[in-house]
Design a protein around this motif. Structure first.
Motif, PDB file in Angstrom:
ATOM      1  N   PHE A 117     -27.919  31.386 -62.125  1.00  0.00           N
ATOM      2  CA  PHE A 117     -28.629  32.596 -62.558  1.00  0.00           C
ATOM      3  C   PHE A 117     -28.469  33.706 -61.520  1.00  0.00           C
ATOM      4  CE2 PHE A 117     -32.422  35.282 -62.848  1.00  0.00           C
ATOM      5  CZ  PHE A 117     -32.434  35.598 -64.202  1.00  0.00           C
ATOM      6  N   ALA A 118     -28.603  33.364 -60.237  1.00  0.00           N
ATOM      7  CA  ALA A 118     -28.475  34.360 -59.167  1.00  0.00           C
ATOM      8  C   ALA A 118     -27.052  34.904 -59.085  1.00  0.00           C
ATOM      9  CB  ALA A 118     -28.879  33.747 -57.838  1.00  0.00           C
ATOM     10  N   LYS A 119     -26.084  34.032 -59.288  1.00  0.00           N
ATOM     11  CA  LYS A 119     -24.686  34.486 -59.258  1.00  0.00           C
ATOM     12  C   LYS A 119     -24.401  35.455 -60.400  1.00  0.00           C
ATOM     13  CE  LYS A 119     -22.360  30.548 -57.031  1.00  0.00           C
ATOM     14  NZ  LYS A 119     -21.406  29.430 -57.255  1.00  0.00           N
ATOM     15  N   THR A 120     -24.868  35.103 -61.591  1.00  0.00           N
ATOM     16  CA  THR A 120     -24.567  35.897 -62.787  1.00  0.00           C
ATOM     17  C   THR A 120     -25.313  37.226 -62.803  1.00  0.00           C
ATOM     18  OG1 THR A 120     -24.139  33.903 -64.084  1.00  0.00           O
ATOM     19  CG2 THR A 120     -24.627  35.910 -65.306  1.00  0.00           C
ATOM     20  N   ASN A 121     -26.589  37.194 -62.442  1.00  0.00           N
ATOM     21  CA  ASN A 121     -27.434  38.369 -62.599  1.00  0.00           C
ATOM     22  C   ASN A 121     -27.596  39.218 -61.344  1.00  0.00           C
ATOM     23  OD1 ASN A 121     -28.756  38.056 -65.481  1.00  0.00           O
ATOM     24  ND2 ASN A 121     -28.733  36.021 -64.567  1.00  0.00           N
ATOM     25  N   TYR A 122     -27.341  38.631 -60.181  1.00  0.00           N
ATOM     26  CA  TYR A 122     -27.508  39.364 -58.930  1.00  0.00           C
ATOM     27  C   TYR A 122     -26.243  39.363 -58.069  1.00  0.00           C
ATOM     28  CZ  TYR A 122     -32.472  39.461 -60.015  1.00  0.00           C
ATOM     29  OH  TYR A 122     -33.690  39.674 -60.626  1.00  0.00           O
ATOM     30  N   HIS A 123     -25.181  38.746 -58.601  1.00  0.00           N
ATOM     31  CA  HIS A 123     -23.878  38.721 -57.931  1.00  0.00           C
ATOM     32  C   HIS A 123     -23.952  38.120 -56.522  1.00  0.00           C
ATOM     33  CE1 HIS A 123     -22.753  41.211 -61.308  1.00  0.00           C
ATOM     34  NE2 HIS A 123     -23.661  42.112 -60.964  1.00  0.00           N
ATOM     35  N   CYS A 124     -24.839  37.143 -56.350  1.00  0.00           N
ATOM     36  CA  CYS A 124     -24.968  36.456 -55.059  1.00  0.00           C
ATOM     37  C   CYS A 124     -23.778  35.529 -54.844  1.00  0.00           C
ATOM     38  CB  CYS A 124     -26.262  35.656 -55.020  1.00  0.00           C
ATOM     39  SG  CYS A 124     -27.744  36.650 -55.258  1.00  0.00           S
ATOM     40  N   LYS A 125     -23.249  35.513 -53.640  1.00  0.00           N
ATOM     41  CA  LYS A 125     -22.085  34.684 -53.338  1.00  0.00           C
ATOM     42  C   LYS A 125     -22.393  33.554 -52.366  1.00  0.00           C
ATOM     43  CE  LYS A 125     -18.746  38.379 -54.234  1.00  0.00           C
ATOM     44  NZ  LYS A 125     -17.628  39.201 -53.676  1.00  0.00           N
ATOM     45  N   GLU A 126     -23.413  33.711 -51.543  1.00  0.00           N
ATOM     46  CA  GLU A 126     -23.796  32.655 -50.619  1.00  0.00           C
ATOM     47  C   GLU A 126     -25.319  32.587 -50.530  1.00  0.00           C
ATOM     48  OE1 GLU A 126     -22.561  33.264 -46.567  1.00  0.00           O
ATOM     49  OE2 GLU A 126     -22.642  35.441 -46.761  1.00  0.00           O
ATOM     50  N   PHE A 127     -25.815  31.426 -50.122  1.00  0.00           N
ATOM     51  CA  PHE A 127     -27.247  31.178 -50.167  1.00  0.00           C
ATOM     52  C   PHE A 127     -27.703  30.470 -48.890  1.00  0.00           C
ATOM     53  CE2 PHE A 127     -25.557  31.279 -54.422  1.00  0.00           C
ATOM     54  CZ  PHE A 127     -26.479  32.030 -55.153  1.00  0.00           C
ATOM     55  N   LEU A 128     -28.900  30.820 -48.434  1.00  0.00           N
ATOM     56  CA  LEU A 128     -29.542  30.154 -47.309  1.00  0.00           C
ATOM     57  C   LEU A 128     -30.662  29.266 -47.856  1.00  0.00           C
ATOM     58  CD1 LEU A 128     -29.883  29.988 -44.177  1.00  0.00           C
ATOM     59  CD2 LEU A 128     -31.561  31.838 -44.419  1.00  0.00           C
ATOM     60  N   PHE A 129     -30.730  28.027 -47.372  1.00  0.00           N
ATOM     61  CA  PHE A 129     -31.710  27.069 -47.892  1.00  0.00           C
ATOM     62  C   PHE A 129     -32.723  26.687 -46.824  1.00  0.00           C
ATOM     63  CE2 PHE A 129     -28.399  26.831 -50.961  1.00  0.00           C
ATOM     64  CZ  PHE A 129     -29.016  26.481 -52.155  1.00  0.00           C
ATOM     65  N   ALA A 130     -34.012  26.844 -47.175  1.00  0.00           N
ATOM     66  CA  ALA A 130     -35.112  26.526 -46.271  1.00  0.00           C
ATOM     67  C   ALA A 130     -36.155  25.703 -47.012  1.00  0.00           C
ATOM     68  CB  ALA A 130     -35.736  27.813 -45.744  1.00  0.00           C
ATOM     69  N   GLY A 131     -37.097  25.132 -46.249  1.00  0.00           N
ATOM     70  CA  GLY A 131     -38.158  24.330 -46.845  1.00  0.00           C
ATOM     71  C   GLY A 131     -37.892  22.847 -46.699  1.00  0.00           C
ATOM     72  N   GLY A 132     -38.961  22.061 -46.761  1.00  0.00           N
ATOM     73  CA  GLY A 132     -38.847  20.627 -46.527  1.00  0.00           C
ATOM     74  C   GLY A 132     -37.879  19.918 -47.439  1.00  0.00           C
ATOM     75  N   VAL A 133     -37.827  20.303 -48.713  1.00  0.00           N
ATOM     76  CA  VAL A 133     -36.929  19.638 -49.667  1.00  0.00           C
ATOM     77  C   VAL A 133     -35.468  19.903 -49.318  1.00  0.00           C
ATOM     78  CG1 VAL A 133     -36.272  19.484 -52.113  1.00  0.00           C
ATOM     79  CG2 VAL A 133     -38.679  19.683 -51.488  1.00  0.00           C
ATOM     80  N   ALA A 134     -35.206  21.014 -48.629  1.00  0.00           N
ATOM     81  CA  ALA A 134     -33.825  21.350 -48.242  1.00  0.00           C
ATOM     82  C   ALA A 134     -33.253  20.385 -47.213  1.00  0.00           C
ATOM     83  CB  ALA A 134     -33.759  22.775 -47.706  1.00  0.00           C
ATOM     84  N   ALA A 135     -34.083  19.487 -46.680  1.00  0.00           N
ATOM     85  CA  ALA A 135     -33.589  18.477 -45.745  1.00  0.00           C
ATOM     86  C   ALA A 135     -33.035  17.254 -46.467  1.00  0.00           C
ATOM     87  CB  ALA A 135     -34.715  18.032 -44.806  1.00  0.00           C
ATOM     88  N   ASN A 136     -33.205  17.194 -47.782  1.00  0.00           N
ATOM     89  CA  ASN A 136     -32.796  16.010 -48.531  1.00  0.00           C
ATOM     90  C   ASN A 136     -31.282  15.806 -48.524  1.00  0.00           C
ATOM     91  OD1 ASN A 136     -31.872  14.981 -51.475  1.00  0.00           O
ATOM     92  ND2 ASN A 136     -33.687  13.896 -50.756  1.00  0.00           N
ATOM     93  N   THR A 137     -30.855  14.591 -48.273  1.00  0.00           N
ATOM     94  CA  THR A 137     -29.431  14.271 -48.117  1.00  0.00           C
ATOM     95  C   THR A 137     -28.633  14.573 -49.378  1.00  0.00           C
ATOM     96  OG1 THR A 137     -29.998  12.507 -46.573  1.00  0.00           O
ATOM     97  CG2 THR A 137     -27.787  12.461 -47.524  1.00  0.00           C
ATOM     98  N   ILE A 138     -29.112  14.098 -50.527  1.00  0.00           N
ATOM     99  CA  ILE A 138     -28.375  14.282 -51.786  1.00  0.00           C
ATOM    100  C   ILE A 138     -28.339  15.755 -52.170  1.00  0.00           C
ATOM    101  CG2 ILE A 138     -28.526  13.862 -54.277  1.00  0.00           C
ATOM    102  CD1 ILE A 138     -29.359  10.981 -53.578  1.00  0.00           C
TER     103      ILE A 138
END
Length: 312
Positions: free
Chosen positions: A253-274
Protein backbone atom coordinates in the motif's frame (compact mmCIF):
# COMPACT_ATOMS: atom_id res chain seq x y z
CA UNK A 1 37.94 14.60 31.65
CA UNK A 2 34.14 14.35 31.66
CA UNK A 3 32.41 13.43 28.43
CA UNK A 4 29.25 15.01 27.04
CA UNK A 5 26.21 12.73 27.38
CA UNK A 6 22.44 12.81 26.99
CA UNK A 7 19.97 11.05 29.26
CA UNK A 8 16.88 9.28 27.90
CA UNK A 9 13.88 7.96 29.85
CA UNK A 10 11.03 5.76 28.66
CA UNK A 11 8.30 4.35 30.94
CA UNK A 12 6.09 2.40 28.56
CA UNK A 13 3.38 -0.18 29.17
CA UNK A 14 5.97 -2.98 29.05
CA UNK A 15 9.35 -1.68 30.22
CA UNK A 16 11.03 0.81 32.53
CA UNK A 17 14.20 2.09 30.87
CA UNK A 18 16.81 4.82 30.99
CA UNK A 19 19.90 5.39 28.87
CA UNK A 20 22.99 7.55 28.44
CA UNK A 21 24.08 8.35 24.90
CA UNK A 22 27.51 9.82 24.08
CA UNK A 23 29.88 10.01 21.15
CA UNK A 24 31.40 6.65 22.09
CA UNK A 25 28.10 4.75 22.31
CA UNK A 26 25.24 4.18 24.71
CA UNK A 27 24.62 2.56 28.07
CA UNK A 28 21.14 1.58 29.16
CA UNK A 29 19.37 -0.01 32.10
CA UNK A 30 15.89 -1.44 31.77
CA UNK A 31 13.46 -3.80 33.38
CA UNK A 32 10.36 -5.54 32.08
CA UNK A 33 7.26 -4.80 34.12
CA UNK A 34 6.19 -7.87 36.13
CA UNK A 35 3.03 -9.58 34.85
CA UNK A 36 1.16 -12.40 36.57
CA UNK A 37 1.19 -15.80 34.85
CA UNK A 38 -1.69 -16.17 32.43
CA UNK A 39 -2.20 -12.41 32.13
CA UNK A 40 -2.05 -10.47 28.86
CA UNK A 41 -0.72 -7.23 30.28
CA UNK A 42 -1.13 -4.65 33.04
CA UNK A 43 -3.67 -2.04 34.01
CA UNK A 44 -2.29 1.49 33.84
CA UNK A 45 -2.34 1.82 37.63
CA UNK A 46 -0.20 -1.33 37.91
CA UNK A 47 2.23 -0.07 35.27
CA UNK A 48 2.61 3.29 37.02
CA UNK A 49 3.32 1.61 40.36
CA UNK A 50 5.91 -0.71 38.77
CA UNK A 51 7.71 2.21 37.12
CA UNK A 52 7.82 4.12 40.40
CA UNK A 53 9.39 1.12 42.14
CA UNK A 54 11.96 0.46 39.40
CA UNK A 55 13.13 3.79 38.03
CA UNK A 56 15.32 4.93 40.94
CA UNK A 57 17.26 1.67 41.02
CA UNK A 58 17.75 1.73 37.26
CA UNK A 59 19.14 5.28 37.41
CA UNK A 60 21.60 4.21 40.07
CA UNK A 61 22.63 1.20 37.99
CA UNK A 62 23.09 3.39 34.92
CA UNK A 63 25.18 6.04 36.61
CA UNK A 64 27.43 3.45 38.24
CA UNK A 65 28.33 2.27 34.74
CA UNK A 66 29.48 5.72 33.66
CA UNK A 67 30.26 8.25 36.37
CA UNK A 68 32.59 10.31 34.18
CA UNK A 69 29.84 11.69 31.96
CA UNK A 70 28.43 15.22 32.07
CA UNK A 71 24.71 15.16 31.22
CA UNK A 72 23.78 18.07 28.94
CA UNK A 73 20.07 17.42 28.37
CA UNK A 74 17.28 14.94 29.08
CA UNK A 75 14.92 13.40 26.54
CA UNK A 76 11.76 11.62 27.67
CA UNK A 77 8.88 9.70 26.12
CA UNK A 78 6.00 11.80 27.41
CA UNK A 79 3.10 10.36 25.40
CA UNK A 80 2.46 7.39 23.05
CA UNK A 81 2.16 9.09 19.64
CA UNK A 82 2.50 12.48 18.00
CA UNK A 83 -1.17 13.36 17.70
CA UNK A 84 -3.77 15.32 19.67
CA UNK A 85 -5.08 13.50 22.72
CA UNK A 86 -2.35 10.85 22.80
CA UNK A 87 -2.01 9.99 26.48
CA UNK A 88 -1.19 7.11 28.83
CA UNK A 89 -0.60 7.53 32.57
CA UNK A 90 2.48 5.29 32.58
CA UNK A 91 4.50 7.94 30.70
CA UNK A 92 3.90 10.47 33.49
CA UNK A 93 6.38 8.62 35.70
CA UNK A 94 9.22 9.14 33.22
CA UNK A 95 8.12 12.72 32.56
CA UNK A 96 8.21 13.55 36.28
CA UNK A 97 11.66 11.98 36.67
CA UNK A 98 13.01 13.80 33.58
CA UNK A 99 11.74 17.17 34.78
CA UNK A 100 13.15 16.63 38.27
CA UNK A 101 16.60 15.65 37.00
CA UNK A 102 16.69 18.53 34.50
CA UNK A 103 15.70 21.04 37.17
CA UNK A 104 18.33 19.75 39.60
CA UNK A 105 21.09 19.86 36.99
CA UNK A 106 19.90 23.13 35.35
CA UNK A 107 19.74 21.50 31.93
CA UNK A 108 16.97 21.38 29.29
CA UNK A 109 14.39 18.61 29.04
CA UNK A 110 12.87 17.64 25.69
CA UNK A 111 9.58 15.81 25.21
CA UNK A 112 9.04 13.21 22.52
CA UNK A 113 6.53 10.50 21.74
CA UNK A 114 7.23 6.87 22.54
CA UNK A 115 6.84 6.15 18.83
CA UNK A 116 9.40 8.78 17.83
CA UNK A 117 11.84 7.26 20.32
CA UNK A 118 11.37 3.83 18.81
CA UNK A 119 12.00 5.13 15.30
CA UNK A 120 15.05 7.13 16.42
CA UNK A 121 16.52 4.08 18.17
CA UNK A 122 15.98 2.05 15.01
CA UNK A 123 17.70 4.61 12.79
CA UNK A 124 20.59 4.95 15.25
CA UNK A 125 21.16 1.22 15.75
CA UNK A 126 20.65 0.34 12.07
CA UNK A 127 23.30 2.89 11.07
CA UNK A 128 20.95 4.82 8.81
CA UNK A 129 20.52 8.18 10.55
CA UNK A 130 20.89 9.82 7.13
CA UNK A 131 17.21 8.93 6.65
CA UNK A 132 16.37 11.64 9.18
CA UNK A 133 17.51 14.35 6.76
CA UNK A 134 14.41 13.87 4.60
CA UNK A 135 10.96 12.29 4.75
CA UNK A 136 10.96 8.50 5.03
CA UNK A 137 8.63 5.59 5.74
CA UNK A 138 8.85 3.69 9.01
CA UNK A 139 7.03 0.82 10.69
CA UNK A 140 6.30 0.72 14.41
CA UNK A 141 5.22 -2.83 15.23
CA UNK A 142 4.55 -3.72 18.84
CA UNK A 143 1.90 -4.86 21.29
CA UNK A 144 0.30 -1.42 21.31
CA UNK A 145 0.88 -0.25 17.75
CA UNK A 146 1.02 -1.60 14.21
CA UNK A 147 1.55 1.39 11.96
CA UNK A 148 3.32 2.39 8.80
CA UNK A 149 4.05 6.10 9.05
CA UNK A 150 5.59 8.87 6.99
CA UNK A 151 8.20 10.65 9.08
CA UNK A 152 8.66 14.22 7.92
CA UNK A 153 10.52 15.54 10.97
CA UNK A 154 11.17 13.17 13.86
CA UNK A 155 12.39 15.79 16.36
CA UNK A 156 9.26 17.93 16.05
CA UNK A 157 6.92 14.95 15.88
CA UNK A 158 5.75 15.51 12.30
CA UNK A 159 4.71 11.89 11.75
CA UNK A 160 1.69 10.93 9.65
CA UNK A 161 0.00 7.53 9.52
CA UNK A 162 0.00 5.77 6.14
CA UNK A 163 -1.77 2.63 7.36
CA UNK A 164 -2.46 0.75 10.59
CA UNK A 165 -4.06 -2.42 11.90
CA UNK A 166 -7.84 -2.38 11.87
CA UNK A 167 -8.33 -4.43 15.03
CA UNK A 168 -5.64 -6.29 16.96
CA UNK A 169 -2.04 -5.15 16.79
CA UNK A 170 0.63 -7.57 15.61
CA UNK A 171 2.12 -7.85 19.10
CA UNK A 172 -1.31 -8.54 20.58
CA UNK A 173 -1.85 -11.45 18.22
CA UNK A 174 1.55 -12.89 19.09
CA UNK A 175 0.96 -12.46 22.84
CA UNK A 176 -2.47 -14.12 22.59
CA UNK A 177 -0.99 -17.00 20.66
CA UNK A 178 1.67 -17.35 23.36
CA UNK A 179 -0.99 -17.26 26.06
CA UNK A 180 -3.01 -20.09 24.51
CA UNK A 181 0.22 -22.11 24.34
CA UNK A 182 0.79 -21.45 28.07
CA UNK A 183 3.81 -19.23 27.46
CA UNK A 184 4.57 -16.20 29.64
CA UNK A 185 3.86 -12.57 28.78
CA UNK A 186 5.18 -10.89 26.71
CA UNK A 187 5.40 -13.87 24.39
CA UNK A 188 7.37 -12.52 21.44
CA UNK A 189 10.73 -14.17 22.11
CA UNK A 190 9.15 -17.50 23.04
CA UNK A 191 6.93 -17.58 19.96
CA UNK A 192 9.99 -16.67 17.88
CA UNK A 193 12.06 -19.55 19.30
CA UNK A 194 9.15 -22.00 19.02
CA UNK A 195 8.37 -21.07 15.41
CA UNK A 196 11.93 -21.83 14.31
CA UNK A 197 11.33 -25.50 15.18
CA UNK A 198 8.56 -25.76 12.60
CA UNK A 199 9.29 -27.23 9.18
CA UNK A 200 6.26 -25.57 7.63
CA UNK A 201 5.58 -22.26 5.94
CA UNK A 202 2.03 -20.95 5.78
CA UNK A 203 0.39 -18.73 3.20
CA UNK A 204 -2.45 -17.02 5.01
CA UNK A 205 -3.81 -14.07 3.10
CA UNK A 206 -4.67 -11.44 5.68
CA UNK A 207 -7.81 -9.43 5.00
CA UNK A 208 -6.86 -5.88 4.05
CA UNK A 209 -9.08 -2.82 4.11
CA UNK A 210 -7.14 -0.38 2.00
CA UNK A 211 -3.68 -0.59 3.52
CA UNK A 212 -5.00 -1.70 6.91
CA UNK A 213 -4.66 -5.37 7.91
CA UNK A 214 -7.21 -7.23 10.04
CA UNK A 215 -5.36 -9.53 12.46
CA UNK A 216 -8.20 -10.69 14.71
CA UNK A 217 -8.89 -13.74 12.56
CA UNK A 218 -5.35 -15.00 13.15
CA UNK A 219 -6.07 -15.56 16.84
CA UNK A 220 -9.15 -17.62 16.00
CA UNK A 221 -7.27 -19.69 13.45
CA UNK A 222 -4.47 -20.37 15.95
CA UNK A 223 -7.07 -21.49 18.49
CA UNK A 224 -8.63 -23.82 15.92
CA UNK A 225 -5.22 -25.30 15.14
CA UNK A 226 -4.65 -25.94 18.86
CA UNK A 227 -8.04 -27.66 19.14
CA UNK A 228 -7.15 -29.90 16.18
CA UNK A 229 -3.95 -30.98 17.92
CA UNK A 230 -1.48 -29.14 15.70
CA UNK A 231 2.06 -28.92 17.01
CA UNK A 232 2.77 -25.75 19.05
CA UNK A 233 5.73 -24.91 16.79
CA UNK A 234 3.44 -24.97 13.74
CA UNK A 235 0.88 -22.76 15.47
CA UNK A 236 3.64 -20.27 16.31
CA UNK A 237 4.89 -20.37 12.73
CA UNK A 238 1.38 -19.84 11.36
CA UNK A 239 0.94 -16.83 13.63
CA UNK A 240 4.19 -15.21 12.49
CA UNK A 241 3.68 -16.02 8.81
CA UNK A 242 0.27 -14.36 9.09
CA UNK A 243 1.71 -11.25 10.71
CA UNK A 244 4.38 -11.09 8.02
CA UNK A 245 1.69 -11.29 5.33
CA UNK A 246 -0.19 -8.37 6.87
CA UNK A 247 2.98 -6.26 7.02
CA UNK A 248 3.66 -7.06 3.37
CA UNK A 249 0.17 -5.76 2.52
CA UNK A 250 1.00 -2.52 4.32
CA UNK A 251 4.29 -2.28 2.40
CA UNK A 252 2.45 -2.75 -0.91
CA UNK A 253 0.00 0.00 0.00
CA UNK A 254 2.82 2.42 0.89
CA UNK A 255 4.68 1.65 -2.32
CA UNK A 256 1.61 2.13 -4.51
CA UNK A 257 0.08 5.17 -2.84
CA UNK A 258 3.09 6.98 -1.38
CA UNK A 259 5.87 5.77 -3.71
CA UNK A 260 7.95 4.56 -0.75
CA UNK A 261 11.05 2.62 -1.76
CA UNK A 262 12.67 1.74 1.56
CA UNK A 263 11.40 1.25 5.09
CA UNK A 264 12.74 1.48 8.64
CA UNK A 265 11.40 -1.07 11.14
CA UNK A 266 11.07 -0.42 14.88
CA UNK A 267 9.20 -1.93 17.82
CA UNK A 268 9.44 -5.19 19.71
CA UNK A 269 7.83 -7.30 16.98
CA UNK A 270 10.50 -6.07 14.54
CA UNK A 271 13.00 -8.25 16.42
CA UNK A 272 11.24 -11.42 15.25
CA UNK A 273 13.48 -13.74 13.21
CA UNK A 274 10.89 -14.83 10.63
CA UNK A 275 9.52 -11.32 10.14
CA UNK A 276 12.99 -9.89 9.57
CA UNK A 277 13.82 -12.64 7.07
CA UNK A 278 10.53 -12.36 5.16
CA UNK A 279 10.47 -8.56 5.01
CA UNK A 280 14.16 -8.24 4.12
CA UNK A 281 13.50 -10.46 1.10
CA UNK A 282 10.38 -8.47 0.20
CA UNK A 283 11.60 -4.87 0.22
CA UNK A 284 14.51 -2.57 0.99
CA UNK A 285 14.35 -2.71 4.79
CA UNK A 286 16.39 -1.37 7.70
CA UNK A 287 15.81 -3.00 11.09
CA UNK A 288 16.64 -1.79 14.57
CA UNK A 289 19.24 -3.89 16.36
CA UNK A 290 17.77 -6.75 18.36
CA UNK A 291 18.52 -4.96 21.64
CA UNK A 292 16.92 -1.69 20.57
CA UNK A 293 13.88 -3.10 18.79
CA UNK A 294 11.92 -3.27 22.04
CA UNK A 295 11.00 -0.50 24.45
CA UNK A 296 14.06 1.55 25.37
CA UNK A 297 15.26 5.05 26.19
CA UNK A 298 18.10 5.24 23.68
CA UNK A 299 15.85 6.84 21.07
CA UNK A 300 14.82 9.57 23.51
CA UNK A 301 18.45 10.29 24.38
CA UNK A 302 19.38 10.40 20.68
CA UNK A 303 16.61 12.90 19.92
CA UNK A 304 17.61 14.99 22.94
CA UNK A 305 21.16 15.14 21.61
CA UNK A 306 19.89 16.31 18.20
CA UNK A 307 17.65 19.00 19.72
CA UNK A 308 20.37 20.24 22.10
CA UNK A 309 22.98 20.58 19.34
CA UNK A 310 20.51 22.50 17.19
CA UNK A 311 19.99 25.04 19.96
CA UNK A 312 23.58 25.68 21.11
Amino acid sequence: MEKEAFLGIDTSNYTTSCALLASDGYFNSRRLLPVEDGSLGLRQSEAVFSHIKSLGGLFKELMEKKEDYSIKAVGVSAYPRDCDGSYMPCFLVGKMAAESIAAALHIPVYYFSHQAGHIAAAAYSAGCTDLLKDSFAAFHISGGTTECVMVNDLKSGDIKIISCSNDLNAGQVIDRCANMLSLSFPGGRQIDALSLKSRKKFKNRIKMQGGNPCFSGVENQCRDMLARGCAPCDIARFCLDSVSDGIKGMIDFAKTNYHCKEFLFAGGVAANTILRKEISAYCSAHFASLELSGDNAVGASFLAMKKFKEEV
